[in-house]
Design a protein around this motif. Structure first.
Motif, PDB file in Angstrom:
ATOM      1  N   GLY A  86      19.369   2.485   0.642  1.00  0.00           N
ATOM      2  CA  GLY A  86      20.555   2.013   1.345  1.00  0.00           C
ATOM      3  C   GLY A  86      20.913   2.865   2.545  1.00  0.00           C
ATOM      4  N   GLY A  87      20.123   3.902   2.805  1.00  0.00           N
ATOM      5  CA  GLY A  87      20.319   4.728   3.995  1.00  0.00           C
ATOM      6  C   GLY A  87      20.767   6.149   3.736  1.00  0.00           C
ATOM      7  N   ALA A  88      21.103   6.495   2.500  1.00  0.00           N
ATOM      8  CA  ALA A  88      21.552   7.859   2.208  1.00  0.00           C
ATOM      9  C   ALA A  88      20.385   8.841   2.287  1.00  0.00           C
ATOM     10  CB  ALA A  88      22.178   7.913   0.817  1.00  0.00           C
ATOM     11  N   LYS A  89      20.610   9.995   2.885  1.00  0.00           N
ATOM     12  CA  LYS A  89      19.583  11.032   2.924  1.00  0.00           C
ATOM     13  C   LYS A  89      19.532  11.743   1.579  1.00  0.00           C
ATOM     14  CE  LYS A  89      19.665  11.967   7.897  1.00  0.00           C
ATOM     15  NZ  LYS A  89      19.857  13.000   8.945  1.00  0.00           N
ATOM     16  N   ILE A  90      18.332  12.074   1.150  1.00  0.00           N
ATOM     17  CA  ILE A  90      18.174  12.741  -0.140  1.00  0.00           C
ATOM     18  C   ILE A  90      17.457  14.074   0.036  1.00  0.00           C
ATOM     19  CG2 ILE A  90      18.157  10.566  -1.410  1.00  0.00           C
ATOM     20  CD1 ILE A  90      15.114  10.851  -1.663  1.00  0.00           C
ATOM     21  N   SER A  91      17.550  14.912  -0.981  1.00  0.00           N
ATOM     22  CA  SER A  91      16.930  16.236  -0.944  1.00  0.00           C
ATOM     23  C   SER A  91      15.461  16.152  -1.322  1.00  0.00           C
ATOM     24  CB  SER A  91      17.645  17.165  -1.924  1.00  0.00           C
ATOM     25  OG  SER A  91      17.403  16.734  -3.262  1.00  0.00           O
ATOM     26  N   ASP A  92      14.742  17.245  -1.103  1.00  0.00           N
ATOM     27  CA  ASP A  92      13.340  17.304  -1.516  1.00  0.00           C
ATOM     28  C   ASP A  92      13.220  17.213  -3.039  1.00  0.00           C
ATOM     29  OD1 ASP A  92      14.487  20.117  -0.871  1.00  0.00           O
ATOM     30  OD2 ASP A  92      12.956  20.546  -2.364  1.00  0.00           O
ATOM     31  N   SER A  93      14.230  17.697  -3.750  1.00  0.00           N
ATOM     32  CA  SER A  93      14.218  17.601  -5.208  1.00  0.00           C
ATOM     33  C   SER A  93      14.353  16.151  -5.655  1.00  0.00           C
ATOM     34  CB  SER A  93      15.357  18.443  -5.801  1.00  0.00           C
ATOM     35  OG  SER A  93      15.401  18.309  -7.203  1.00  0.00           O
ATOM     36  N   ASP A  94      15.301  15.429  -5.058  1.00  0.00           N
ATOM     37  CA  ASP A  94      15.476  14.020  -5.400  1.00  0.00           C
ATOM     38  C   ASP A  94      14.253  13.205  -4.998  1.00  0.00           C
ATOM     39  OD1 ASP A  94      17.897  14.398  -6.576  1.00  0.00           O
ATOM     40  OD2 ASP A  94      19.094  13.616  -4.928  1.00  0.00           O
ATOM     41  N   TYR A  95      13.673  13.547  -3.851  1.00  0.00           N
ATOM     42  CA  TYR A  95      12.455  12.853  -3.425  1.00  0.00           C
ATOM     43  C   TYR A  95      11.354  13.047  -4.470  1.00  0.00           C
ATOM     44  CZ  TYR A  95       8.527  11.222  -0.643  1.00  0.00           C
ATOM     45  OH  TYR A  95       7.419  10.528  -0.200  1.00  0.00           O
ATOM     46  N   ALA A  96      11.185  14.270  -4.924  1.00  0.00           N
ATOM     47  CA  ALA A  96      10.139  14.542  -5.910  1.00  0.00           C
ATOM     48  C   ALA A  96      10.379  13.760  -7.201  1.00  0.00           C
ATOM     49  CB  ALA A  96      10.058  16.040  -6.205  1.00  0.00           C
ATOM     50  N   ILE A  97      11.646  13.583  -7.562  1.00  0.00           N
ATOM     51  CA  ILE A  97      11.967  12.812  -8.763  1.00  0.00           C
ATOM     52  C   ILE A  97      11.528  11.358  -8.616  1.00  0.00           C
ATOM     53  CG2 ILE A  97      13.875  11.837 -10.106  1.00  0.00           C
ATOM     54  CD1 ILE A  97      15.351  14.512  -9.695  1.00  0.00           C
ATOM     55  N   ILE A  98      11.869  10.732  -7.492  1.00  0.00           N
ATOM     56  CA  ILE A  98      11.502   9.323  -7.345  1.00  0.00           C
ATOM     57  C   ILE A  98      10.000   9.164  -7.151  1.00  0.00           C
ATOM     58  CG2 ILE A  98      13.777   8.709  -6.464  1.00  0.00           C
ATOM     59  CD1 ILE A  98      12.631   8.501  -3.674  1.00  0.00           C
ATOM     60  N   TYR A  99       9.391  10.104  -6.453  1.00  0.00           N
ATOM     61  CA  TYR A  99       7.938  10.022  -6.258  1.00  0.00           C
ATOM     62  C   TYR A  99       7.211  10.180  -7.589  1.00  0.00           C
ATOM     63  CZ  TYR A  99       3.456  10.710  -3.813  1.00  0.00           C
ATOM     64  OH  TYR A  99       2.165  10.590  -3.347  1.00  0.00           O
ATOM     65  N   GLU A 100       7.650  11.150  -8.372  1.00  0.00           N
ATOM     66  CA  GLU A 100       7.053  11.383  -9.683  1.00  0.00           C
ATOM     67  C   GLU A 100       7.150  10.141 -10.564  1.00  0.00           C
ATOM     68  OE1 GLU A 100       7.709  14.543 -13.352  1.00  0.00           O
ATOM     69  OE2 GLU A 100       9.446  13.725 -12.290  1.00  0.00           O
ATOM     70  N   GLU A 101       8.332   9.554 -10.639  1.00  0.00           N
ATOM     71  CA  GLU A 101       8.528   8.421 -11.538  1.00  0.00           C
ATOM     72  C   GLU A 101       7.835   7.162 -11.030  1.00  0.00           C
ATOM     73  OE1 GLU A 101      12.301   7.821 -13.363  1.00  0.00           O
ATOM     74  OE2 GLU A 101      12.914   9.909 -13.058  1.00  0.00           O
ATOM     75  N   CYS A 102       7.808   6.969  -9.721  1.00  0.00           N
ATOM     76  CA  CYS A 102       7.064   5.831  -9.177  1.00  0.00           C
ATOM     77  C   CYS A 102       5.580   5.943  -9.510  1.00  0.00           C
ATOM     78  CB  CYS A 102       7.252   5.740  -7.666  1.00  0.00           C
ATOM     79  SG  CYS A 102       8.872   5.125  -7.141  1.00  0.00           S
ATOM     80  N   LEU A 103       5.025   7.121  -9.354  1.00  0.00           N
ATOM     81  CA  LEU A 103       3.612   7.335  -9.662  1.00  0.00           C
ATOM     82  C   LEU A 103       3.337   7.139 -11.150  1.00  0.00           C
ATOM     83  CD1 LEU A 103       2.892  10.475  -7.448  1.00  0.00           C
ATOM     84  CD2 LEU A 103       2.135   8.133  -7.013  1.00  0.00           C
ATOM     85  N   ALA A 104       4.198   7.717 -11.982  1.00  0.00           N
ATOM     86  CA  ALA A 104       4.000   7.605 -13.425  1.00  0.00           C
ATOM     87  C   ALA A 104       4.110   6.157 -13.882  1.00  0.00           C
ATOM     88  CB  ALA A 104       5.019   8.473 -14.161  1.00  0.00           C
ATOM     89  N   SER A 105       4.955   5.383 -13.220  1.00  0.00           N
ATOM     90  CA  SER A 105       5.164   3.993 -13.632  1.00  0.00           C
ATOM     91  C   SER A 105       3.911   3.142 -13.454  1.00  0.00           C
ATOM     92  CB  SER A 105       6.330   3.371 -12.853  1.00  0.00           C
ATOM     93  OG  SER A 105       5.957   3.058 -11.521  1.00  0.00           O
ATOM     94  N   VAL A 132       1.189  12.734 -13.238  1.00  0.00           N
ATOM     95  CA  VAL A 132       1.870  13.458 -12.168  1.00  0.00           C
ATOM     96  C   VAL A 132       2.750  14.542 -12.766  1.00  0.00           C
ATOM     97  CG1 VAL A 132       3.704  11.709 -12.179  1.00  0.00           C
ATOM     98  CG2 VAL A 132       3.429  13.180 -10.174  1.00  0.00           C
ATOM     99  N   ARG A 133       2.935  15.600 -12.012  1.00  0.00           N
ATOM    100  CA  ARG A 133       3.871  16.655 -12.408  1.00  0.00           C
ATOM    101  C   ARG A 133       4.607  17.146 -11.164  1.00  0.00           C
ATOM    102  NH1 ARG A 133      -0.873  21.026 -14.071  1.00  0.00           N
ATOM    103  NH2 ARG A 133      -1.384  21.766 -11.960  1.00  0.00           N
ATOM    104  N   ARG A 134       5.899  17.363 -11.319  1.00  0.00           N
ATOM    105  CA  ARG A 134       6.676  17.960 -10.236  1.00  0.00           C
ATOM    106  C   ARG A 134       6.470  19.457 -10.243  1.00  0.00           C
ATOM    107  NH1 ARG A 134      12.555  17.304 -10.630  1.00  0.00           N
ATOM    108  NH2 ARG A 134      12.255  16.573 -12.755  1.00  0.00           N
ATOM    109  N   GLY A 135       6.451  20.039  -9.053  1.00  0.00           N
ATOM    110  CA  GLY A 135       6.299  21.482  -8.951  1.00  0.00           C
ATOM    111  C   GLY A 135       7.247  22.055  -7.923  1.00  0.00           C
ATOM    112  N   VAL A 136       7.494  23.351  -8.030  1.00  0.00           N
ATOM    113  CA  VAL A 136       8.400  24.033  -7.106  1.00  0.00           C
ATOM    114  C   VAL A 136       7.649  25.162  -6.418  1.00  0.00           C
ATOM    115  CG1 VAL A 136      10.527  25.355  -6.871  1.00  0.00           C
ATOM    116  CG2 VAL A 136      10.418  23.469  -8.494  1.00  0.00           C
ATOM    117  N   LEU A 137       7.562  25.076  -5.101  1.00  0.00           N
ATOM    118  CA  LEU A 137       7.065  26.166  -4.275  1.00  0.00           C
ATOM    119  C   LEU A 137       8.247  27.079  -3.982  1.00  0.00           C
ATOM    120  CD1 LEU A 137       5.081  23.932  -1.785  1.00  0.00           C
ATOM    121  CD2 LEU A 137       4.020  25.480  -3.448  1.00  0.00           C
TER     122      LEU A 137
END
Length: 370
Positions: A120-139, A144-149
């Motif tokens: 809807g246009g809201a900017k998100i953090s790298d953490s939130d991005y990783a959450i949606i990317y992780e779950e989209c891939l897993a679906s 997939v695993r999220r990691g923190v540099l």
């Protein structure tokens, strides 16, 4: 549940501290005036094995099934392609809809909620991005695993960490890191790299694809490529098996229990990459080959800390189990028998913590200065 009814695995130690770690991490958004915080000067406690049971998201989870259906994710991928190629397709789909940046605030929402706001246009953090990317891939069935540099320098400007994802590729038979926020991955000799490989080689020595402005990426991101943490349990939609992290550091680096953002979660530190290479395709079998236990430090509730004392809970694990009997010596005093966990006060000055299994033979030593 009686203590001896089942073996104590890592999860029991972590579950005891999970709630207080959450509040601890939230409450301590900075070092509260402590310029240095705790400093580790000796860490003879690096885990060198690979006998850890990892857990991953189940694509049949109802949340992931709904996510896949809502966004038609199964229509984006090509089942004839490798997981890496399909991960790039999913990344391109998300990046066509989402604006993410590391300075945005992180939410406490699930992928469906985050994507609804982001699309809807809201900017998100790298953490939130990783959450949606992780779950989209897993679906769509991608492991997939999220990691923190994380930067090891607490004096850097801005936050000290950045979130990415790693996917398992059958074609390459390895984990591959993808920085979805920046739409990039890294290669060496045309082979996509894992986060640990990038850290080991150095970001200056790898090719960053498909970005054109790689010099700017290196300038902005280099400080993050100093350590890398993953979760033992990556399955957020099930019974919690472990809340422990696994962190890779290069040879010669010492761990930090305290960052700019506060005390870290209970963490197993390694300086060998082998355990990070563990395939999610292989059913876990506890080999029981490890002979030396490893200490894990968990920060207790901050409310009982003072300028003179930081309170921790300490446990020891081996072969993916928490030990129920071992011995600890603090600051040169006699070894005392420990029944699974021990409360430990880190006091002003130098603190030596030694581990033994028989109360005589030294196996591990950590020195922390406050």
């Amino acid at each position: 549940m009686k203590k001896n009814s089942i073996p104590y695995r890592i999860l029991f130690f972590i579950l005891i501290t999970a709630a207080i770690i959450f509040w601890n991490f939230k409450a301590k958004s900075d070092l509260n005036g402590r310029e240095e915080g705790l400093k580790i000067t000796k860490w003879e406690n690096f885990y060198s094995g690979d006998n850890i049971h990892f857990y991953y998201l189940n694509p049949q989870n109802e949340n992931l099934l709904k996510l896949k259906k809502t966004y038609g994710l199964d229509k984006i991928i090509d089942e004839k392609k490798d997981q890496f190629d399909n991960s790039i397709k999913i990344m391109e789909f998300i990046n066509g809809k989402v604006k993410a940046q590391s300075t945005s605030m992180t939410s406490d929402k699930n992928a469906l909620e985050i994507m609804g706001a982001a699309f809807g246009g809201a900017k998100i953090s790298d953490s939130d991005y990783a959450i949606i990317y992780e779950e989209c891939l897993a679906s769509v069935g991608i492991n997939v695993r999220r990691g923190v540099l994380r930067s090891t320098d607490k004096k850097i400007s801005g936050k000290s960490y950045f979130n990415v994802c790693e996917i398992w590729s059958d074609n390459y038979n390895k984990w591959i890191m993808i920085d979805g926020v920046n739409g990039s991955y890294m290669t060496d000799a045309e082979i996509p790299l894992s986060a640990v490989e990038i850290i080991s080689k150095g970001i200056d020595a790898v090719k960053i694809a498909p970005l054109k402005g790689t010099k700017m990426y290196v300038k902005n991101m280099k400080s993050y490529y100093e350590s890398y943490s993953i979760s033992v349990d990556n399955n957020k939609y099930g019974e919690l098996k472990s809340n422990s992290k696994l962190t890779f550091l290069k040879e010669g680096q010492l761990p930090r229990l305290e960052t700019k953002e506060g005390f870290i979660q209970p963490t197993i530190f390694v300086n060998k990459p082998q355990v990070f290479k563990t395939s999610p395709k292989i059913d876990y079998v506890n080999t029981g080959v490890e002979k030396i236990p490893t200490l894990i430090f968990a920060k207790k509730d901050l409310k009982n800390d003072t300028k003179e004392v930081d309170n921790f809970t300490v446990g020891a694990f081996m072969n993916s189990y928490m030990l129920t009997k071992y011995f600890i010596s603090v600051n040169g005093r006699d070894y005392i028998k420990v029944d699974t966990f021990i409360d430990l006060q880190i006091v002003k000055g130098v603190n030596s913590i030694k581990l033994s299994q028989d109360g005589k033979t030294l196996l591990r030593e950590v020195i922390i200065e406050k």
